[in-house]
Design an enzyme around this catalytic site. Structure first.
Site, PDB file in Angstrom:
ATOM      1  N   GLU A   1     -18.714 -18.400 118.250  1.00  0.00           N
ATOM      2  CA  GLU A   1     -19.155 -18.090 116.890  1.00  0.00           C
ATOM      3  C   GLU A   1     -19.769 -16.697 116.861  1.00  0.00           C
ATOM      4  OE1 GLU A   1     -20.898 -21.293 114.583  1.00  0.00           O
ATOM      5  OE2 GLU A   1     -22.523 -19.951 113.965  1.00  0.00           O
TER       6      GLU A   1
ATOM      7  N   GLU B   1     -26.397 -13.652 109.368  1.00  0.00           N
ATOM      8  CA  GLU B   1     -27.224 -14.500 108.508  1.00  0.00           C
ATOM      9  C   GLU B   1     -28.238 -13.597 107.795  1.00  0.00           C
ATOM     10  OE1 GLU B   1     -27.576 -18.857 110.432  1.00  0.00           O
ATOM     11  OE2 GLU B   1     -28.451 -17.263 111.652  1.00  0.00           O
TER      12      GLU B   1
ATOM     13  N   ASP C   1     -22.048 -14.495 114.126  1.00  0.00           N
ATOM     14  CA  ASP C   1     -22.831 -14.760 112.916  1.00  0.00           C
ATOM     15  C   ASP C   1     -23.482 -13.530 112.304  1.00  0.00           C
ATOM     16  OD1 ASP C   1     -22.475 -17.508 113.204  1.00  0.00           O
ATOM     17  OD2 ASP C   1     -24.337 -17.785 114.292  1.00  0.00           O
TER      18      ASP C   1
END
Length: 292
Positions: free
Chosen positions: A108, A112, A110
């Site tokens: 993953e 955010e 990311d």
């Protein structure tokens, strides 16, 4: 190699580039959000704009929402323009990420975006999971108001490195150190995801600032989605093709300008780096020693 992109001005549609004996065939057609993406939850909270070339995500007391690409990709570059939740957005998280959709060996990448109290900087947290291991958080305070206008957020993923970019300025680099026994995501294709949700137990000042539902609903806006990569399923030789533009030597390290901008971000805007957090990691993680 497949490229799909669209923008709020009508932009390029679907382009398929095939190189056979030095010949190039290009075709195109208009495209919209739902041709490349699907709503993953709370479809009543996702609204198409400008004929499907942009979308609005909504968070209220009843639900957040999210969307994902219909296909997975292995290597390449993905980007989208996002205008984040304005005003008092404390407790909200707007996420843009790639995920292998696997459990124990998840990969993953990311972004955010952590909401704030009005007047405070917007913080972006990046994280990387490789072969199921994550906990590689870094946080940067953005040097502009990301709720005032659209800005481009991108992930470039090659055999050599991963670069998180904000308006083409690198804010995070993760290099392939497999030769030193350090995991690197390169076997599993990943889909592209985005969500808007409530996380006031940790998002703003470690959870000290809670969401103010009197300010709801909260909105985030997206446009100019661009996917350039090897679709899976797709041509088996695409991920290993050295002729893919992102595998060119010039993209296997930062350019001099990118390197200067990257140092500027780390020196002036980075507020947390797991590599230097001795309370969590008394022994420095090996990828930090190797040079991230």
């Amino acid at each position: 190699m497949a490229r799909r992109s669209y923008n709020s001005n009508g932009g390029i549609g679907f382009i398929c580039v095939c190189v056979v004996v030095m010949s190039v065939v290009v075709s195109g057609r208009p495209t919209t959000f739902l041709e490349d993406f699907r709503v993953t939850w709370a479809d009543s909270h996702v609204k198409e704009l400008d004929g499907g070339r942009g979308i609005q995500l909504l968070l209220d007391r009843s639900s957040g929402c999210g969307f994902a690409s219909k296909r997975q990709y292995l290597f390449g570059k993905v980007s989208m323009k996002i205008k984040l939740v304005p005003g008092d957005s404390a407790g909200t998280v707007t996420a843009f990420y790639m995920n292998s959709d696997t459990d124990t060996i998840r990969d993953e990448l990311d972004f955010e975006f952590l909401g704030n109290r009005s007047g405070q900087p917007y913080t972006v947290q990046t994280n990387i999971y490789a072969h199921g291991k994550g906990d590689r958080e870094q946080r940067v305070n953005l040097w502009f108001d990301p709720a005032a206008d659209f800005h481009t957020y991108s992930i470039r993923w090659t055999h050599s490195l991963i670069v998180f970019g904000v308006d083409d300025i690198p804010i995070r680099v993760y290099k392939n150190h497999e030769a030193k026994g350090i995991p690197y995501p390169k076997q599993q294709p990943m889909g592209i995801y985005s969500t808007l949700w409530e996380a006031d137990d940790w998002a703003t000042r470690g959870g000290l600032e809670k969401i103010d539902w009197n300010k709801a609903p909260f909105y985030a806006y997206y446009k100019d989605f661009d996917i350039e990569g090897c679709p899976v399923p797709g041509p088996a030789n695409c991920p290993s093709n050295p002729n893919n533009w992102w595998e060119a030597p010039s993209y296997q390290s930062l350019s001099p300008l990118e390197a200067r901008n990257y140092r500027w971000v780390r020196m002036n805007h980075m507020i947390y780096d797991y590599c230097t957090d001795k309370s969590r990691y008394p022994v420095t993680p090996p990828e930090c020693v190797a040079g991230i």
